[in-house]
Design an enzyme around this catalytic site. Structure first.
Site, PDB file in Angstrom:
ATOM      1  N   SER A 235     -34.262  50.127 -46.340  1.00 18.94           N
ATOM      2  CA  SER A 235     -34.711  49.815 -44.973  1.00 18.94           C
ATOM      3  C   SER A 235     -35.142  48.365 -44.916  1.00 18.94           C
ATOM      4  O   SER A 235     -35.623  47.811 -45.910  1.00 18.94           O
ATOM      5  CB  SER A 235     -35.897  50.700 -44.581  1.00 18.94           C
ATOM      6  OG  SER A 235     -36.480  50.226 -43.380  1.00 18.94           O
TER       7      SER A 235
ATOM      8  N   TYR B 203     -44.070  54.708 -46.164  1.00 21.16           N
ATOM      9  CA  TYR B 203     -42.605  54.642 -46.002  1.00 21.16           C
ATOM     10  C   TYR B 203     -42.070  53.303 -46.502  1.00 21.16           C
ATOM     11  O   TYR B 203     -41.096  53.255 -47.281  1.00 21.16           O
ATOM     12  CB  TYR B 203     -42.255  54.847 -44.523  1.00 21.16           C
ATOM     13  CG  TYR B 203     -40.785  54.685 -44.188  1.00 21.16           C
ATOM     14  CD1 TYR B 203     -39.867  55.680 -44.508  1.00 21.16           C
ATOM     15  CD2 TYR B 203     -40.327  53.543 -43.534  1.00 21.16           C
ATOM     16  CE1 TYR B 203     -38.516  55.538 -44.184  1.00 21.16           C
ATOM     17  CE2 TYR B 203     -38.984  53.399 -43.205  1.00 21.16           C
ATOM     18  CZ  TYR B 203     -38.082  54.395 -43.537  1.00 21.16           C
ATOM     19  OH  TYR B 203     -36.756  54.250 -43.219  1.00 21.16           O
TER      20      TYR B 203
HETATM   21  P1  NDP Z   1     -32.425  61.401 -39.317  1.00 21.33           P
HETATM   22  O1  NDP Z   1     -33.759  62.036 -39.298  1.00 21.33           O
HETATM   23  O2  NDP Z   1     -31.716  61.148 -38.028  1.00 21.33           O
HETATM   24  O3  NDP Z   1     -31.445  62.190 -40.299  1.00 21.33           O
HETATM   25  C1  NDP Z   1     -31.931  62.518 -41.574  1.00 21.33           C
HETATM   26  C2  NDP Z   1     -30.866  63.248 -42.352  1.00 21.33           C
HETATM   27  O4  NDP Z   1     -31.383  63.481 -43.649  1.00 21.33           O
HETATM   28  C3  NDP Z   1     -30.494  64.593 -41.791  1.00 21.33           C
HETATM   29  O5  NDP Z   1     -29.174  64.868 -42.137  1.00 21.33           O
HETATM   30  C4  NDP Z   1     -31.458  65.529 -42.521  1.00 21.33           C
HETATM   31  O6  NDP Z   1     -30.993  66.862 -42.616  1.00 21.33           O
HETATM   32  C5  NDP Z   1     -31.500  64.873 -43.874  1.00 21.33           C
HETATM   33  N1  NDP Z   1     -32.739  65.129 -44.583  1.00 21.33           N
HETATM   34  C6  NDP Z   1     -34.010  64.961 -44.131  1.00 21.33           C
HETATM   35  N2  NDP Z   1     -34.876  65.328 -45.078  1.00 21.33           N
HETATM   36  C7  NDP Z   1     -34.133  65.747 -46.128  1.00 21.33           C
HETATM   37  C8  NDP Z   1     -34.444  66.265 -47.400  1.00 21.33           C
HETATM   38  N3  NDP Z   1     -35.713  66.459 -47.770  1.00 21.33           N
HETATM   39  N4  NDP Z   1     -33.432  66.598 -48.225  1.00 21.33           N
HETATM   40  C9  NDP Z   1     -32.142  66.447 -47.861  1.00 21.33           C
HETATM   41  N5  NDP Z   1     -31.788  65.970 -46.658  1.00 21.33           N
HETATM   42  C10 NDP Z   1     -32.778  65.627 -45.810  1.00 21.33           C
HETATM   43  O7  NDP Z   1     -32.661  60.001 -40.087  1.00 21.33           O
HETATM   44  P2  NDP Z   1     -31.860  58.636 -40.063  1.00 21.33           P
HETATM   45  O8  NDP Z   1     -30.406  58.888 -39.976  1.00 21.33           O
HETATM   46  O9  NDP Z   1     -32.500  57.730 -39.082  1.00 21.33           O
HETATM   47  O10 NDP Z   1     -32.235  58.076 -41.499  1.00 21.33           O
HETATM   48  C11 NDP Z   1     -31.365  58.166 -42.613  1.00 21.33           C
HETATM   49  C12 NDP Z   1     -31.835  57.195 -43.673  1.00 21.33           C
HETATM   50  O11 NDP Z   1     -31.847  55.888 -43.131  1.00 21.33           O
HETATM   51  C13 NDP Z   1     -33.238  57.442 -44.193  1.00 21.33           C
HETATM   52  O12 NDP Z   1     -33.292  57.169 -45.572  1.00 21.33           O
HETATM   53  C14 NDP Z   1     -34.064  56.440 -43.421  1.00 21.33           C
HETATM   54  O13 NDP Z   1     -35.234  56.107 -44.100  1.00 21.33           O
HETATM   55  C15 NDP Z   1     -33.093  55.277 -43.355  1.00 21.33           C
HETATM   56  N6  NDP Z   1     -33.350  54.306 -42.311  1.00 21.33           N
HETATM   57  C16 NDP Z   1     -33.330  54.666 -40.993  1.00 21.33           C
HETATM   58  C17 NDP Z   1     -33.566  53.690 -40.033  1.00 21.33           C
HETATM   59  C18 NDP Z   1     -33.568  54.005 -38.574  1.00 21.33           C
HETATM   60  O14 NDP Z   1     -33.993  53.143 -37.789  1.00 21.33           O
HETATM   61  N7  NDP Z   1     -33.086  55.137 -38.121  1.00 21.33           N
HETATM   62  C19 NDP Z   1     -33.854  52.298 -40.394  1.00 21.33           C
HETATM   63  C20 NDP Z   1     -33.820  52.044 -41.810  1.00 21.33           C
HETATM   64  C21 NDP Z   1     -33.579  53.015 -42.721  1.00 21.33           C
HETATM   65  P3  NDP Z   1     -31.885  68.124 -42.089  1.00 21.33           P
HETATM   66  O15 NDP Z   1     -31.924  68.023 -40.620  1.00 21.33           O
HETATM   67  O16 NDP Z   1     -31.169  69.331 -42.564  1.00 21.33           O
HETATM   68  O17 NDP Z   1     -33.239  67.951 -42.697  1.00 21.33           O
END
Ligand code: NDP
Length: 251
Positions: free
Chosen positions: A146, A160
């Site tokens: 991030s 985070y």
């Molecule tokens: P979302 O919450 O939209 O999606 C998260 C995804 O990860 C879902 O598929 C979810 O599945 C899965 N997930 C969540 N917890 C777990 C877990 N414990 N084990 C396995 N799968 C899990 O998040 P984003 O797409 O926004 O974020 C994805 C990544 O990008 C993260 O690492 C986040 O920190 C990073 N990021 C996001 C930013 C943003 O602005 N959106 C900016 C910078 C980094 P399920 O629903 O089944 O839990």
């Protein structure tokens, strides 16, 4: 196929953790469009995961979904073994599963800190260790880090941000151990991307949008495009790098 780019990942097998929604779903679809067979993991939402698999299959790609909470090391290892059993090999790992519990540091409980660390750092380390057992020369390990792993412009993200800083240095350190096998390790650092985790609408979004040079949130496909490049053959001399896709947030 939605991307007419010569199937750069034909014959490769990729795992995208947290691939059922948001950035991970876009990465999974893009890697599949580039020719990879893709395994996605998810924690809770089986229907979202199956929708991603169906979308990939509809476009002629191959995909499977595996429930594996990133905080559960045995489940994470099992997901790797299952992927190898089904698709026969393992070339690309995208450690994308991640979560944030936004609140001030002083009000964050130790349990909440543990949860964020377990998913964002320990989960990424465990899946990487499991994947390395099977990874061949030319393998790719990619973290969804991030922008806040480098600079933090808003309060409420202390734990985070610390995990994303850890992931960044994890990638830098690991590249030194696997480089002799031709495996690269890179950290992709998104800025604010419109997902369930960080919706572009609402009060929380205003300061994030303002902090970007482009004055907008990014789209999931804009992150997926960078990950696809790093996963592909043209990135062969890039390792240990922190690659921003943040609209200029950290410029
Ligand atoms: P979302 O919450 O939209 O999606 C998260 C995804 O990860 C879902 O598929 C979810 O599945 C899965 N997930 C969540 N917890 C777990 C877990 N414990 N084990 C396995 N799968 C899990 O998040 P984003 O797409 O926004 O974020 C994805 C990544 O990008 C993260 O690492 C986040 O920190 C990073 N990021 C996001 C930013 C943003 O602005 N959106 C900016 C910078 C980094 P399920 O629903 O089944 O839990």
């Amino acid at each position: 196929m939605s991307n007419n780019n010569g199937q750069k990942l034909a014959g490769k097998v990729a795992v995208v953790t947290g691939g059922s929604r948001g950035i991970g779903a876009a990465i999974a679809k893009r890697l599949a469009a580039d020719g990879a067979s893709v395994a996605i993991t998810y924690a809770k939402d089986a229907s979202a995961a199956s929708a991603v698999v169906k979308a990939i299959e509809r476009d002629g790609g191959k995909a499977i979904a595996i429930q594996a909470d990133a905080a559960d090391v045995e489940a994470v290892k099992g997901a790797v073994e299952k992927t190898v059993a089904i698709f026969g090999r393992r070339d690309v790992l995208v450690n994308n599963a991640g979560t944030a519990i936004p609140k001030t540091f002083e009000t964050t409980t130790l349990e909440e800190m543990d949860r964020v660390i377990d998913i964002n750092v320990r989960g990424a380390m465990a899946s990487t260790q499991a994947a390395l057992k099977h990874m061949k020369n030319g393998g790719r390990i990619i973290m969804t880090g991030s922008a806040v792993g480098e600079r933090v412009s808003t309060p409420g993200l202390v734990a985070y941000a610390a995990t994303k800083g850890a992931v960044k240095v994890f990638a830098q350190a690991l590249c030194r151990e696997v480089g002799s096998r031709g495996i690269t390790v890179n950290n992709v650092q998104p800025g604010p991307i419109d997902t369930d985790l960080n919706p572009a609408a609402g009060d929380w979004a205003v300061s994030q949008k303002a902090a970007t040079a482009l004055d907008r949130y990014g789209r999931v496909d804009e992150v997926a495009a960078l990950v696809a490049f790093v996963a592909g053959p043209e990135s062969s001399y890039i390792t240990g790098a922190n690659l921003a896709v943040d609209g200029g947030m950290n410029a």
